[in-house]
Scaffold this motif. Structure first.
Motif, PDB file in Angstrom:
ATOM      1  N   SER A 392      53.742  46.224  37.926  1.00 52.63           N
ATOM      2  CA  SER A 392      53.304  45.207  38.900  1.00 52.63           C
ATOM      3  C   SER A 392      52.912  45.913  40.191  1.00 52.63           C
ATOM      4  O   SER A 392      53.731  46.113  41.083  1.00 52.63           O
ATOM      5  N   VAL A 393      51.650  46.283  40.290  1.00 52.76           N
ATOM      6  CA  VAL A 393      51.233  47.236  41.305  1.00 52.76           C
ATOM      7  C   VAL A 393      50.240  46.658  42.310  1.00 52.76           C
ATOM      8  O   VAL A 393      49.517  47.381  42.970  1.00 52.76           O
ATOM      9  N   GLY A 394      50.218  45.313  42.463  1.00 52.26           N
ATOM     10  CA  GLY A 394      49.301  44.686  43.399  1.00 52.26           C
ATOM     11  C   GLY A 394      48.240  43.875  42.670  1.00 52.26           C
ATOM     12  O   GLY A 394      48.460  43.387  41.564  1.00 52.26           O
ATOM     13  N   PHE A 395      47.055  43.775  43.290  1.00 49.83           N
ATOM     14  CA  PHE A 395      45.973  42.993  42.672  1.00 49.83           C
ATOM     15  C   PHE A 395      44.649  43.445  43.270  1.00 49.83           C
ATOM     16  O   PHE A 395      44.594  44.128  44.299  1.00 49.83           O
ATOM     17  N   ILE A 396      43.570  43.029  42.613  1.00 47.32           N
ATOM     18  CA  ILE A 396      42.224  43.343  43.091  1.00 47.32           C
ATOM     19  C   ILE A 396      42.083  42.871  44.534  1.00 47.32           C
ATOM     20  O   ILE A 396      42.411  41.734  44.870  1.00 47.32           O
ATOM     21  N   GLY A 397      41.579  43.776  45.390  1.00 45.68           N
ATOM     22  CA  GLY A 397      41.483  43.451  46.808  1.00 45.68           C
ATOM     23  C   GLY A 397      40.255  42.641  47.139  1.00 45.68           C
ATOM     24  O   GLY A 397      40.303  41.707  47.919  1.00 45.68           O
ATOM     25  N   GLN A 398      39.131  43.020  46.551  1.00 46.56           N
ATOM     26  CA  GLN A 398      37.916  42.225  46.733  1.00 46.56           C
ATOM     27  C   GLN A 398      37.027  42.395  45.517  1.00 46.56           C
ATOM     28  O   GLN A 398      37.074  43.414  44.828  1.00 46.56           O
ATOM     29  N   GLY A 399      36.233  41.357  45.249  1.00 47.87           N
ATOM     30  CA  GLY A 399      35.376  41.323  44.071  1.00 47.87           C
ATOM     31  C   GLY A 399      35.710  40.099  43.239  1.00 47.87           C
ATOM     32  O   GLY A 399      36.877  39.752  43.068  1.00 47.87           O
ATOM     33  N   PRO A 400      34.703  39.405  42.708  1.00 50.19           N
ATOM     34  CA  PRO A 400      34.939  38.190  41.919  1.00 50.19           C
ATOM     35  C   PRO A 400      35.613  38.507  40.586  1.00 50.19           C
ATOM     36  O   PRO A 400      35.344  39.536  39.959  1.00 50.19           O
ATOM     37  N   VAL A 401      36.503  37.598  40.138  1.00 48.50           N
ATOM     38  CA  VAL A 401      37.231  37.805  38.885  1.00 48.50           C
ATOM     39  C   VAL A 401      37.179  36.542  38.028  1.00 48.50           C
ATOM     40  O   VAL A 401      36.842  35.448  38.495  1.00 48.50           O
ATOM     41  N   GLN A 402      37.539  36.732  36.754  1.00 50.82           N
ATOM     42  CA  GLN A 402      37.652  35.617  35.825  1.00 50.82           C
ATOM     43  C   GLN A 402      38.841  35.910  34.912  1.00 50.82           C
ATOM     44  O   GLN A 402      39.394  37.012  34.930  1.00 50.82           O
ATOM     45  N   ASP A 403      39.256  34.946  34.104  1.00 40.84           N
ATOM     46  CA  ASP A 403      40.327  35.181  33.147  1.00 40.84           C
ATOM     47  C   ASP A 403      39.911  36.227  32.114  1.00 40.84           C
ATOM     48  O   ASP A 403      38.795  36.180  31.590  1.00 40.84           O
ATOM     49  N   PRO A 431      36.997  41.691  36.135  1.00 38.05           N
ATOM     50  CA  PRO A 431      35.824  41.549  36.999  1.00 38.05           C
ATOM     51  C   PRO A 431      34.716  40.746  36.315  1.00 38.05           C
ATOM     52  O   PRO A 431      34.631  40.697  35.085  1.00 38.05           O
ATOM     53  N   THR A 432      33.860  40.162  37.114  1.00 35.70           N
ATOM     54  CA  THR A 432      32.697  39.431  36.578  1.00 35.70           C
ATOM     55  C   THR A 432      31.379  40.133  36.892  1.00 35.70           C
ATOM     56  O   THR A 432      30.352  39.822  36.295  1.00 35.70           O
ATOM     57  N   SER A 433      31.414  41.085  37.846  1.00 38.17           N
ATOM     58  CA  SER A 433      30.173  41.740  38.281  1.00 38.17           C
ATOM     59  C   SER A 433      30.117  43.173  37.759  1.00 38.17           C
ATOM     60  O   SER A 433      31.031  43.972  37.997  1.00 38.17           O
ATOM     61  N   TYR A 434      29.054  43.487  37.042  1.00 39.23           N
ATOM     62  CA  TYR A 434      28.839  44.842  36.527  1.00 39.23           C
ATOM     63  C   TYR A 434      27.443  45.299  36.916  1.00 39.23           C
ATOM     64  O   TYR A 434      26.493  44.515  36.914  1.00 39.23           O
ATOM     65  N   GLY A 435      27.321  46.570  37.267  1.00 39.50           N
ATOM     66  CA  GLY A 435      26.012  47.142  37.528  1.00 39.50           C
ATOM     67  C   GLY A 435      25.414  46.825  38.880  1.00 39.50           C
ATOM     68  O   GLY A 435      24.266  47.179  39.140  1.00 39.50           O
ATOM     69  N   ASP A 436      26.160  46.190  39.768  1.00 39.19           N
ATOM     70  CA  ASP A 436      25.645  45.837  41.091  1.00 39.19           C
ATOM     71  C   ASP A 436      26.371  46.681  42.141  1.00 39.19           C
ATOM     72  O   ASP A 436      27.535  46.444  42.447  1.00 39.19           O
ATOM     73  N   PRO A 437      25.719  47.684  42.713  1.00 39.06           N
ATOM     74  CA  PRO A 437      26.382  48.565  43.690  1.00 39.06           C
ATOM     75  C   PRO A 437      26.800  47.852  44.966  1.00 39.06           C
ATOM     76  O   PRO A 437      27.583  48.388  45.750  1.00 39.06           O
ATOM     77  N   ARG A 438      26.292  46.629  45.168  1.00 34.15           N
ATOM     78  CA  ARG A 438      26.699  45.867  46.356  1.00 34.15           C
ATOM     79  C   ARG A 438      28.082  45.244  46.188  1.00 34.15           C
ATOM     80  O   ARG A 438      28.703  44.836  47.173  1.00 34.15           O
ATOM     81  N   VAL A 439      28.572  45.179  44.938  1.00 30.70           N
ATOM     82  CA  VAL A 439      29.883  44.602  44.664  1.00 30.70           C
ATOM     83  C   VAL A 439      30.814  45.724  44.218  1.00 30.70           C
ATOM     84  O   VAL A 439      30.736  46.208  43.082  1.00 30.70           O
ATOM     85  N   VAL A 440      31.651  46.166  45.121  1.00 30.90           N
ATOM     86  CA  VAL A 440      32.609  47.243  44.834  1.00 30.90           C
ATOM     87  C   VAL A 440      34.007  46.647  44.807  1.00 30.90           C
ATOM     88  O   VAL A 440      34.487  46.102  45.812  1.00 30.90           O
ATOM     89  N   TYR A 441      34.658  46.737  43.679  1.00 30.42           N
ATOM     90  CA  TYR A 441      36.020  46.217  43.542  1.00 30.42           C
ATOM     91  C   TYR A 441      37.009  47.183  44.195  1.00 30.42           C
ATOM     92  O   TYR A 441      36.958  48.396  43.981  1.00 30.42           O
ATOM     93  N   THR A 442      37.888  46.620  45.005  1.00 33.59           N
ATOM     94  CA  THR A 442      38.915  47.410  45.693  1.00 33.59           C
ATOM     95  C   THR A 442      40.285  46.987  45.179  1.00 33.59           C
ATOM     96  O   THR A 442      40.397  46.084  44.334  1.00 33.59           O
TER      97      THR A 442
END
Length: 575
Positions: A392-403, A431-442
């Protein structure tokens, strides 16, 4: 030097000075030889851990395999462990108040105990007691080569490691010989339960020669598979003679501790709630012969993807990238070779649904994510699909997600206890976004995340900063490349002749106090109890299978970490 022999006042003064200098100057490779026995080495481990009142060293002792053992490297005739002790405590283990000795779980190395070991020693020191924690490394780990990781860490250059392991580069004047298989691992077919227990026994005797001292000071236990190994150890008679009891397992330890496991001789039950089957004595010899043939052909437990030496090392590589540059983007992903093994592993662990797993579309490598987020995706309980790898190490900081519905939808997993044990019952996100350099998951660390529909701070207990340190910094590995198949095979056959000769007692564990601490999620779901009177498992909210080892010293509720607090109290109070 921690092995209980003499040495007088000079050793008492010289060794702490050498160790202190080694730690202060960062000389992780310094051999500490003052007063050492000829066949024993100990070297200080430099550390960036925030737990600064604990020092660590790596100990190696000579322990040759039996005559007639198959060909193996000379370094495999040694046993190693990570030794943790209070910085202001005694230099010699014989002078410690208590010593906790821990067996690792399956696919697990000594540094998996890094956080819980430091936290436990520190918690005891805070109460005026100087204890030690010994994290054992299985003999088979002698085949691992961490040259690339350690060299990259010192130089702060990820390319050194990836070139070494993937592209034929050199590090410290060495070239990687490749991952061992075939003839190089054949000898592991004979590293069975009997040898594994003998290794622990021999190590204890070499380090603490006085049996009465061991019985008084040592607490034995383990994590996951380590609990079942300890259960056998408690019942074991090492000379196979009931007339002598000084050599029994229960007379080597003052008590037992179980970390997300139980102290019980046997094997983990894959079907929670059902009785664990035992092989009838009549079938013992033919089953033993058949399993011996099996482990001769498959001496190392592995799968074509996800679980094999190359992919087990991947966790260390991902941790190294995050250790060197937490917010760098895709550093390890960009350096991974395009191979069936790596591609299948990434798809199996990180696909958002069955279609993505089957087709590889979208390609997981096109996801833009920080190095911290990559480690989080690989190990967090809201992403990692395998229960025994979850923390249990936290969660995605930014970036859209789905189940995340692969390998199974969450509602299906939660409806069947056996599935919950295998995959963990926490809701998974992808994550829901792939291949888009404007969306960086943190990634948001355990103490920096906000509550969301998947989790909240009360369920997050491990710091990603300390997790990536544990994955890379200690000289013995967090993950295990070469787990001997024979150990798991032997756990289920106590009536096999080679085991029955030593597995004489059935009440060894019940003769000593026991502490059992488990998480509320993951592989312990429905785990059968130890059967030891008074052993009532303590279940910890928010903890998953790895969290009992990796949880941060300070928790989100402002209180100290619970597992280490319980272990320290157990060590202090056990009569």
């Amino acid at each position: 030097m921690g092995h209980g022999t003499g040495g007088g006042h000079r050793r008492k003064w010289t060794r702490p000075l050498v160790v202190s200098l080694a730690v202060a100057l960062g000389f992780a490779g310094l051999d500490v030889v003052a007063g050492a026995a000829p066949n024993r080495t100990e070297r200080a481990v430099s550390s960036s851990s925030p737990v600064t009142d604990v020092v660590a060293s790596v100990v190696s002792v000579s322990a040759p395999l039996p005559p007639g053992a198959k060909s193996h490297p000379p370094e495999c005739d040694r046993l190693s462990y990570l030794r943790y002790r209070a910085a202001d405590g005694p230099a010699d283990s014989v002078d410690a108040d208590r010593i906790l000795v821990a067996q690792p779980g399956i696919f697990e190395g000594a540094s998996a105990f890094e956080s819980v070991a430091r936290n436990t020693v520190s918690a005891a020191a805070g109460k005026g007691h100087h204890i030690e924690f010994w994290a054992l490394d299985r003999r088979s780990n002698c085949l691992e080569d961490h040259t690339g990781t350690q060299a990259a860490l010192r130089a702060r250059d990820l390319d050194i490691a990836t070139d070494y392991y993937f592209h034929g580069g050199t590090a410290d004047g060495r070239r990687f010989a490749g991952f061992a298989d075939g003839a190089r691992t054949a000898w592991l077919g004979d590293v069975r339960l009997t040898q594994t227990l003998r290794d622990q026994y021999d190590l204890l005797r070499r380090e603490l020669p006085d049996q009465r001292m061991r019985q008084r000071k040592v607490l034995c236990g383990g994590h996951s598979l380590g609990g079942f190994l300890t259960g056998y150890f408690a019942n074991w008679d090492f000379d196979g003679n009931r007339a002598t009891t000084d050599d029994t397992g229960f007379n080597q330890c003052a008590g037992w501790f179980a970390l997300d496991t139980v102290i019980r001789a046997g094997s983990p039950n894959p079907f929670p709630g059902a009785p664990t089957p035992e092989i009838p004595p009549l079938l013992a010899e033919p089953v033993a012969a058949a399993t011996g043939a099996l482990t001769g052909v498959y001496p190392v437990l592995q799968l074509p993807a996800v679980i094999n030496p190359e992919t087990t090392n991947l966790l260390a590589m991902a941790g190294l990238a995050a250790r060197l540059d937490p917010t760098g983007v895709n550093d390890i992903v960009e350096r991974l070779p395009r191979s069936l093994n790596f591609d299948a592993t990434l798809r199996a662990l990180l696909s958002k649904d069955a279609a993505m797993a089957a087709t590889g579309t979208p390609d997981i490598r096109t996801l833009y994510a920080t190095n911290d987020a990559v480690v989080g995706a690989l190990l967090d309980d809201n992403s990692q699909p395998l229960g025994f790898l979850q923390t249990s190490v936290g969660f995605i900081g930014q970036g859209p997600v789905q189940d995340k519905t692969f390998p199974l939808p969450g509602d299906v997993v939660r409806a069947v206890p056996a599935l919950g044990a295998a995959f963990g019952d926490d809701r998974k996100a992808a994550p829901t976004s792939y291949g888009d350099p404007r969306v960086v998951y943190t990634w948001a660390d355990y103490d920096a995340m906000a509550a969301n529909e998947y989790t909240d701070p009360s369920e997050e207990v491990t710091s990603i900063r300390q997790l990536v340190r544990s994955l890379t910094e200690p000289p013995l590995d967090f993950t295990e490349w070469y787990f001997p198949t024979a150990i798991t095979v032997d756990l289920a056959q106590p009536t096999a002749p080679s085991i029955a000769r030593h597995h004489i007692y059935r009440d060894g564990a019940a003769r000593r106090p026991v502490l059992t601490v488990q998480g509320v999620s993951g592989t312990n779901t429905g785990l059968e109890g130890s059967g030891i009177p008074g052993d009532v498992p303590i279940r910890l909210h928010g903890y998953n299978h790895l969290d009992v080892l990796t949880a941060a010293q300070q928790q989100n509720n402002g209180r100290p970490e619970q597992v280490s607090a319980l272990l320290a109290d157990f060590a202090i109070r056990t009569p």
